[in-house]
Design a protein around this motif. Structure first.
Motif, mmCIF file in Angstrom:
data_model
loop_
_atom_site.group_PDB
_atom_site.id
_atom_site.type_symbol
_atom_site.label_atom_id
_atom_site.label_comp_id
_atom_site.label_asym_id
_atom_site.label_seq_id
_atom_site.Cartn_x
_atom_site.Cartn_y
_atom_site.Cartn_z
ATOM 1 N N ALA A 145 -20.517 -50.428 18.866
ATOM 2 C CA ALA A 145 -19.105 -50.767 19.020
ATOM 3 C C ALA A 145 -18.923 -52.235 19.396
ATOM 4 C CB ALA A 145 -18.465 -49.871 20.078
ATOM 5 N N TRP A 146 -19.721 -52.731 20.329
ATOM 6 C CA TRP A 146 -19.609 -54.142 20.717
ATOM 7 C C TRP A 146 -19.970 -55.060 19.550
ATOM 8 C CZ3 TRP A 146 -16.752 -55.225 24.589
ATOM 9 C CH2 TRP A 146 -16.758 -54.458 25.758
ATOM 10 N N ALA A 147 -21.006 -54.713 18.813
ATOM 11 C CA ALA A 147 -21.390 -55.539 17.663
ATOM 12 C C ALA A 147 -20.308 -55.541 16.594
ATOM 13 C CB ALA A 147 -22.714 -55.034 17.085
ATOM 14 N N ARG A 148 -19.726 -54.388 16.339
ATOM 15 C CA ARG A 148 -18.659 -54.296 15.338
ATOM 16 C C ARG A 148 -17.424 -55.076 15.776
ATOM 17 N NH1 ARG A 148 -17.516 -54.129 10.127
ATOM 18 N NH2 ARG A 148 -15.578 -53.014 9.673
ATOM 19 N N PHE A 196 -23.323 -56.979 7.776
ATOM 20 C CA PHE A 196 -23.384 -58.027 8.794
ATOM 21 C C PHE A 196 -23.767 -57.442 10.145
ATOM 22 C CE2 PHE A 196 -21.556 -60.711 12.060
ATOM 23 C CZ PHE A 196 -21.883 -61.990 11.646
ATOM 24 N N VAL A 197 -23.114 -56.351 10.527
ATOM 25 C CA VAL A 197 -23.425 -55.702 11.805
ATOM 26 C C VAL A 197 -24.826 -55.103 11.783
ATOM 27 C CG1 VAL A 197 -22.703 -53.890 13.406
ATOM 28 C CG2 VAL A 197 -20.988 -55.236 12.184
ATOM 29 N N LEU A 198 -25.192 -54.481 10.669
ATOM 30 C CA LEU A 198 -26.501 -53.851 10.571
ATOM 31 C C LEU A 198 -27.621 -54.875 10.694
ATOM 32 C CD1 LEU A 198 -28.159 -51.305 10.055
ATOM 33 C CD2 LEU A 198 -27.926 -51.732 7.602
ATOM 34 N N HIS A 199 -27.495 -56.005 10.018
ATOM 35 C CA HIS A 199 -28.522 -57.037 10.101
ATOM 36 C C HIS A 199 -28.640 -57.595 11.515
ATOM 37 C CE1 HIS A 199 -28.062 -57.884 5.504
ATOM 38 N NE2 HIS A 199 -28.763 -56.784 5.759
ATOM 39 N N SER A 200 -27.510 -57.757 12.180
ATOM 40 C CA SER A 200 -27.542 -58.268 13.549
ATOM 41 C C SER A 200 -28.226 -57.280 14.496
ATOM 42 C CB SER A 200 -26.117 -58.564 14.027
ATOM 43 O OG SER A 200 -25.492 -59.514 13.198
ATOM 44 N N LEU A 201 -27.916 -55.992 14.350
ATOM 45 C CA LEU A 201 -28.548 -54.992 15.206
ATOM 46 C C LEU A 201 -30.046 -54.907 14.957
ATOM 47 C CD1 LEU A 201 -25.897 -52.111 15.059
ATOM 48 C CD2 LEU A 201 -26.381 -53.636 16.983
ATOM 49 N N LEU A 202 -30.445 -54.954 13.697
ATOM 50 C CA LEU A 202 -31.876 -54.910 13.391
ATOM 51 C C LEU A 202 -32.596 -56.135 13.940
ATOM 52 C CD1 LEU A 202 -31.833 -53.562 9.709
ATOM 53 C CD2 LEU A 202 -32.422 -52.317 11.798
ATOM 54 N N ALA A 203 -31.947 -57.288 13.865
ATOM 55 C CA ALA A 203 -32.542 -58.483 14.460
ATOM 56 C C ALA A 203 -32.654 -58.336 15.972
ATOM 57 C CB ALA A 203 -31.709 -59.709 14.106
ATOM 58 N N ALA A 224 -23.887 -49.035 28.670
ATOM 59 C CA ALA A 224 -22.596 -49.278 28.026
ATOM 60 C C ALA A 224 -22.233 -50.757 28.003
ATOM 61 C CB ALA A 224 -21.503 -48.482 28.735
ATOM 62 N N PHE A 225 -22.550 -51.491 29.066
ATOM 63 C CA PHE A 225 -22.113 -52.874 29.186
ATOM 64 C C PHE A 225 -23.268 -53.871 29.143
ATOM 65 C CE2 PHE A 225 -18.865 -50.304 31.312
ATOM 66 C CZ PHE A 225 -17.728 -50.728 30.628
ATOM 67 N N GLY A 226 -24.489 -53.389 28.963
ATOM 68 C CA GLY A 226 -25.608 -54.302 28.811
ATOM 69 C C GLY A 226 -25.464 -55.263 27.642
ATOM 70 N N PRO A 227 -24.943 -54.806 26.481
ATOM 71 C CA PRO A 227 -24.746 -55.752 25.378
ATOM 72 C C PRO A 227 -23.856 -56.934 25.727
ATOM 73 C CG PRO A 227 -24.599 -53.503 24.571
ATOM 74 C CD PRO A 227 -24.679 -53.416 26.066
ATOM 75 N N VAL A 228 -22.842 -56.711 26.564
ATOM 76 C CA VAL A 228 -21.952 -57.804 26.947
ATOM 77 C C VAL A 228 -22.703 -58.822 27.801
ATOM 78 C CG1 VAL A 228 -19.799 -58.375 28.111
ATOM 79 C CG2 VAL A 228 -20.001 -56.233 26.853
ATOM 80 N N ALA A 229 -23.482 -58.336 28.755
ATOM 81 C CA ALA A 229 -24.236 -59.246 29.619
ATOM 82 C C ALA A 229 -25.246 -60.053 28.818
ATOM 83 C CB ALA A 229 -24.936 -58.449 30.726
ATOM 84 N N HIS A 230 -25.971 -59.392 27.929
ATOM 85 C CA HIS A 230 -26.957 -60.102 27.109
ATOM 86 C C HIS A 230 -26.282 -61.141 26.210
ATOM 87 C CE1 HIS A 230 -30.929 -58.529 27.913
ATOM 88 N NE2 HIS A 230 -30.455 -57.294 27.957
#
Length: 285
Positions: free
Chosen positions: A75-78, A91-98, A197-203
């Protein structure tokens, strides 16, 4: 962002639980596996009637944590991609895989450091001595360098800074998702779910200094030299956040400040761009 290592009762004497750190995720994962095979309480539960039910409940908590990490990260990536004008699913898929690749690269780096005889555990940071600053800096360089490598795999020369920020958010989401599954897979606490849930935001916020320098660096003659100061800034933010969590008088306040600094930079940048756009002139027809 600290991880709570929930071991047997002998480890939690007096009701206190020893914290670990996501920077030492590989080491925390290895120590938890080895302790699980040696804990006498686990051996006693095998013959108990409630052992099967307890294992089932524990497995359900692990599944819920995995779904939380995967759903929040996606959700955060999207959201970041849509905000940047990138509505393609690829675009989202490539970013997540990276981001997955970046997390694996960081774990390999920690494993190599551990094999070299250098301890990068959270306990080293809590000491507050000179080695604590060295460990915090090492964790920052490893994790921010891994995320930057993931971003550089996705973007091309001539990319816009808005797209780089969206890619960075996706890489941070993938990084956090895999980190949560490996490090927090056996933690059923509320803190673990909040971090998933919020780790992606911090990273993503910690990687902002490096992300802002990617587009200009790729247009320069020496991209590596242009990216080095930005990577150092991201690593410094990461290390400062780790040291703040370990300091008794600063704690989460210092960590929040380390996340607030890049957020304020993004806000100021957005305000400046809005002022630079000329307002439409009203005309009478």
């Amino acid at each position: 962002r600290g991880t709570i290592a929930r071991g047997c009762a002998r480890e939690r004497s007096g009701g206190r639980v020893r914290p670990t750190r996501c920077g030492a995720g590989a080491q925390a994962l290895w120590s938890r596996r080895s302790h699980r095979s040696e804990c006498p309480l686990r051996k006693d539960r095998r013959g108990a009637r409630g052992g099967g039910a307890a294992d089932h409940v524990h497995g359900m908590w692990g599944l819920a944590l995995a779904l939380t990490a995967a759903g929040a990260g996606t959700a955060w990536a999207r959201l970041a991609a849509v905000r940047a004008g990138e509505r393609r699913v690829g675009f989202v898929l490539h970013s997540l895989l990276a981001g997955f690749a970046a997390s694996g690269l960081a774990f390999l780096a920690y494993d190599a450091v551990s094999r070299a005889g250098f301890d990068v555990g959270w306990e080293r940071i809590t000491r507050g001595d000179a080695s604590a600053f060295l460990v915090a800096a090492l964790i920052g360089v490893v994790e921010e360098g891994a995320k930057l490598a993931g971003v550089l795999v996705v973007v091309d020369r001539g990319v816009r800074t808005r797209s780089v920020l969206a890619v960075t958010a996706g890489v941070a989401a993938g990084f956090s998702m895999l980190e949560s599954l490996l490090v927090l897979g056996h933690d059923a606490s509320g803190a673990a779910f909040a971090r998933a849930a919020f780790g992606p935001v911090a990273h993503a916020l910690l990687a902002v200094p490096a992300a802002l320098a990617v587009a200009p660096a790729l247009r320069s003659r020496r991209p590596a030299l242009a990216l080095a100061p930005a990577l150092a800034a991201s690593a410094a933010l990461h290390g400062a956040g780790n040291l703040s969590l370990a300091a008794p008088g600063i704690g989460y306040t210092g960590y929040a400040l380390s996340l607030m600094a890049p957020a304020l930079v993004l806000y100021a940048r957005s305000r400046r761009r809005r002022r630079a756009v000329p307002a439409p002139v009203a005309t009478w027809k």
